[in-house]
Design an enzyme around this catalytic site. Structure first.
Site, mmCIF file in Angstrom:
data_model
loop_
_atom_site.group_PDB
_atom_site.id
_atom_site.type_symbol
_atom_site.label_atom_id
_atom_site.label_comp_id
_atom_site.label_asym_id
_atom_site.label_seq_id
_atom_site.Cartn_x
_atom_site.Cartn_y
_atom_site.Cartn_z
ATOM 1 N N SER A 666 7.279 -41.850 -47.482
ATOM 2 C CA SER A 666 7.357 -42.974 -46.516
ATOM 3 C C SER A 666 8.665 -43.723 -46.603
ATOM 4 O O SER A 666 9.050 -44.402 -45.826
ATOM 5 C CB SER A 666 6.300 -43.881 -46.793
ATOM 6 O OG SER A 666 6.236 -44.609 -47.917
ATOM 7 N N LYS A 709 2.798 -53.167 -45.789
ATOM 8 C CA LYS A 709 4.141 -53.372 -46.001
ATOM 9 C C LYS A 709 4.857 -54.543 -45.154
ATOM 10 O O LYS A 709 5.633 -55.138 -45.650
ATOM 11 C CB LYS A 709 4.807 -51.957 -45.750
ATOM 12 C CG LYS A 709 4.078 -50.666 -46.336
ATOM 13 C CD LYS A 709 4.721 -49.443 -45.854
ATOM 14 C CE LYS A 709 4.298 -48.096 -47.115
ATOM 15 N NZ LYS A 709 4.794 -46.940 -46.256
#
Length: 815
Positions: A666, A709
């Site tokens: 990611s 996040k």
């Protein structure tokens, strides 16, 4: 005022996502009720149609091996749904059997199994209890009565008369010869008489020799007659025993025959029971001497003896009913929460008598397979597999079609002390295992017996599509749970908030989580908070407070990390611009806590041979997925910029201040942005953080944990003060997964925080640097001053420098 003309280096405007795109919200006005108290017909199931069809198929398939394995994550309501469908199927089945163990009159070590129609087992057990009670009293009365004593006395008197007659005849013969029969400590013997008295030895020795020899001869003849008479006594005594045994049998038949026949008449329609009762009848007569031996002399008129020997004698006639059903009741549905070996197949208990462990058929106890026989047995697959020998015992019973009780050590092939060997009971049961995929698939792959025994899988989905229909079903599920949990009614706004949380749980605004356990827990907590604030109805505020309280309970580690960043122990910039430096975003999962954490990623470049060095991988801190993401960067650089020249750079990438393992791809887009910034020498705005993976074509791909996040970086910016510039870049493919906290949504709505969705590296680098990425023309050239042009120029410079370093000096070439 004149408008400025755009230049080649001006990045196009990329508008951030509107607040409405950040969290899919349920419209409470469409639910059709004010509170859940108005919903009378509530369904406790949402979705899972595929699983329901599989369950119904397995329950309806009455063939061997079609047992069911319900597969799905915990919390999806597997047990509740399966139990409900199983109970529906069980309601349509009746006529199950009662099972009992009875004494084996041929071999007491091998008790016999006896089956009866439902409800008849209890009747037989009670009838045998009454038979034992009445027989004990009748036998005691009969054998202690005057008639029995007189009959025994008559037999004994007859024997005594016959004995006396034989002895009187010998006495008469002896008297005729002036000899008498004496009883001595050594036994019976003869002695001569003199004047009617026993002759003394001295006088006998003074007799003439002829007289002595005659007397001795007469005594020998008499002793022979005595010997013959005594030899006949065993036969007489045997005859007496037989007569007494016959008397005892007749007395026992007189006392108990009517009692046994009454029980036999009640069960004359059951051949196996009738045969067993015949054996009981015969044994009562044949074994009456054991009763008499065990019986204690009564001390008063209070009734028969209760001594342990008598109890042991009568225990053999009791019935050990191990499984019983009510007549007409549905088929049994059993869930065994602790499926040990003995709890599954049964056990044989022991008791202490005189310091010794003993057992008998009455101490056989049923297992879950016995109780579920003829019906359904539900088991947690993980618990079965964790118990020694339980899984093998379950498979053995299913393969053999019978339940055989034996000690666990015997099942393992180890020596055991002599114990009972109960007759096996035929097994006809539907097994339902419940477990996760990480249990089902290895079993299917590596256990050769498993596919043949569990032919049906019910696959429970952990999520369902979020549409109007499922929202309504979820609302009714919430109403059902509120009612079953005895919670306060939920206002429609609270229901809408719960539905939104189920999307957050799934991290998808277009899906709803099927984790009913999570939903129920949140409802309980909201109800508790509503009670503390005095609300009669649970409100949306109560649900919000419950969500916030739940997050706070597990936020200690997250807050400590945020605090260390604020103290600049961990270096993260949220303002300014730096070349080759970017904020990447990661998700940490510790127990029940999941939170996002920003990490500084830096890139350095220099002349080399086309190697992109992953420092994390080099020092064995990078996982395979992270290493794969870094290797993709080389593919992107080569295809994008080095079609006509060798890729002549070396670069290093690192997560700064990372002291643990790094895995996942990611951060690969963030690493590529940092690398492009270092090559183009274009500063990256530090008020942005980035997440997303990248492929070799430069397309930004979806990642997981996007909500955590974003919220992790937002919390840091909020602590430092929102500048109105800060924001996060996410993949466009992740927009549908956004279910952000209301604090983030409110900040975006106030234009204090921004979330950009990008689908390519070019879009992302333009936002991060404010410089146009630049698109190649038909000649493969990028617009001057663009990011791509600056990167291409830098790489060309590396290639030329590498070529120059590779040429030999002129004096060596001879020019």
């Amino acid at each position: 005022m004149p408008t400025k003309k755009p230049t080649a280096t001006d990045a196009p405007v990329h508008l951030p996502l509107p607040a409405s795109a950040l969290c899919g919200q349920c419209d409470a006005s469409t639910l059709g009720f004010e509170t859940t108290a108005e919903i009378t017909e509530a369904n406790g199931v949402i979705g899972q149609q595929r699983a329901i069809e599989a369950i119904e198929f397995a329950l309806g398939m009455d063939k061997p091996g079609y047992n069911l394995f319900a597969v799905g994550p915990r919390g999806t309501g597997k047990y509740r749904l399966v139990r409900g469908l199983v109970e529906q199927a069980a309601a349509n089945r009746t006529g199950e059997l009662d099972w009992a163990y009875v004494y084996n009159f041929d071999d007491e070590r091998r008790p016999c199994a006896l089956s009866l129609p439902a409800g008849r087992g209890e009747v037989l057990a009670e009838a045998m209890k009454k038979l034992v009670h009445d027989s004990r009293a009748a036998l005691t009365s009969a054998f202690s009565g005057e008639d029995y004593r007189n009959a025994v006395q008559a037999i004994q008197d007859d024997v005594e008369r016959r004995q006396n007659a034989a002895l009187e005849e010998l006495r008469a013969q002896a008297a005729a010869k002036n000899i008498t029969l004496l009883n001595t400590p050594m036994g019976m013997g003869f002695a001569p008489l003199a004047d009617g008295k026993v002759m003394e030895p001295e006088n006998f020795n003074q007799l003439p020799e002829e007289d002595r020899k005659r007397i001795e001869e007469d005594i020998r003849d008499l002793q022979e007659g005595l010997r013959v008479a005594m030899q006949k006594m065993p036969a007489v005594l045997r005859e007496v025993r037989e007569r007494i045994e016959t008397l005892n049998e007749e007395t026992a038949e007189f006392a108990t025959g009517g009692l046994v026949r009454a029980v036999q008449q009640s069960f004359s329609d059951l051949e196996a029971v009738a045969t067993y009762l015949e054996r009981v009848h015969a044994d009562l007569k044949d074994s009456v001497d054991l009763f008499l031996k065990a019986q204690k002399p009564p001390e008063d008129d209070r009734g028969p003896s209760r001594g342990p020997e008598a109890d042991s004698f009568f225990r053999r006639y009791l019935v050990n009913l191990i499984v019983e059903h009510k007549d007409g009741a549905p088929a049994p549905v059993v869930y065994e929460d602790e499926p040990t070996y003995e709890r599954l197949i049964g056990r044989i208990e022991q008791r202490v008598e005189m310091g010794t462990l003993v057992t008998d058929f009455s101490m056989i106890r049923a297992g879950a397979l016995h109780r579920a026989n003829g019906g359904y047995l539900l088991l947690d697959a993980r618990k079965v597999l964790m118990q020694p020998m339980a899984w093998e015992a379950l498979k053995r019973a299913l393969r053999a079609g019978e339940v055989r009780i034996e000690p666990v050590f015997g099942a393992m092939g180890l020596p055991v002390t002599t114990m009972l060997e109960p007759e096996a009971i035929p097994l006809q049961v539907k097994i339902v295992l419940l477990g996760e995929g990480n249990i089902y698939y290895p079993l299917h792959a590596y256990d050769p017996d498993f596919p043949g025994l569990f032919k049906v899988m019910a696959d429970f989905d952990e999520r369902v599509v979020r549409d109007d229909a499922t929202v309504q079903k979820m609302a009714r599920l919430i109403a059902a749970r509120a009612r079953s949990e005895s919670l306060r009614p939920f206002h429609r706004n609270a229901v809408a908030r719960l539905i939104d949380d189920m999307s957050r749980e799934e991290e998808d605004s277009e899906r709803l989580s099927a984790n009913v356990e999570h939903l129920t827990d949140l409802m309980r907590e909201a109800d508790y908070l509503a009670g503390k604030t005095g609300h009669d109805v649970v409100t949306a505020g109560d649900v919000n407070d419950a969500v916030d309280a739940g997050r706070r309970r597990v936020s200690r580690i997250n807050e400590r990390m945020q605090a260390e960043i604020m103290r600049q122990t961990m270096l993260i910039d949220t303002a300014g611009a730096v070349v080759g430096q970017i904020n990447g975003l990661s998700v940490y999962t510790i127990g029940a806590a999941a939170f996002g954490k920003p990490s500084r990623i830096t890139a350095r470049v220099w002349l080399g041979r086309g190697d992109v060095l992953d420092i994390e991988r080099t020092v064995a801190l990078g996982g395979p997925l992270h290493s794969k993401g870094v290797l993709i960067l080389s593919g992107y650089l080569g295809a994008q910029y080095s079609q006509d020249m060798p890729l002549s750079l070396s670069a290093s990438l690192v997560f700064e201040q990372s002291y643990g393992g790094v895995d996942g791809d990611s951060a690969s887009s963030a690493e590529l942005y940092a690398l492009l910034s270092a090559l183009a020498e274009a500063p990256i705005f530090q008020h942005f953080a980035v997440t997303g993976s990248v492929n070799q074509r430069g397309q930004v791909q979806a990642i997981g944990g996007v909500n955590e996040k974003i919220e992790g970086y937002f919390d840091l910016c909020d602590r430092r003060g929102l500048s109105g510039k800060q924001g996060v870049l996410i993949p466009t493919a992740n927009v549908k997964h956004l279910m952000l906290d209301r604090r983030v949504v409110e900040a975006v709505e106030a234009r204090k925080f921004h979330i950009h969705a990008v689908s390519s590296i070019d879009q992302g680098i333009e936002i991060l640097t404010g410089v146009a990425a630049g698109k190649a023309d038909e000649n493969g050239l990028f617009p001057p001053g663009s990011i791509n042009a600056r990167v291409a120029a830098r790489l060309h410079g590396f290639a030329e420098a590498r070529q120059r370093f590779g040429q030999p000096p002129r004096w060596e070439s001879g020019t």
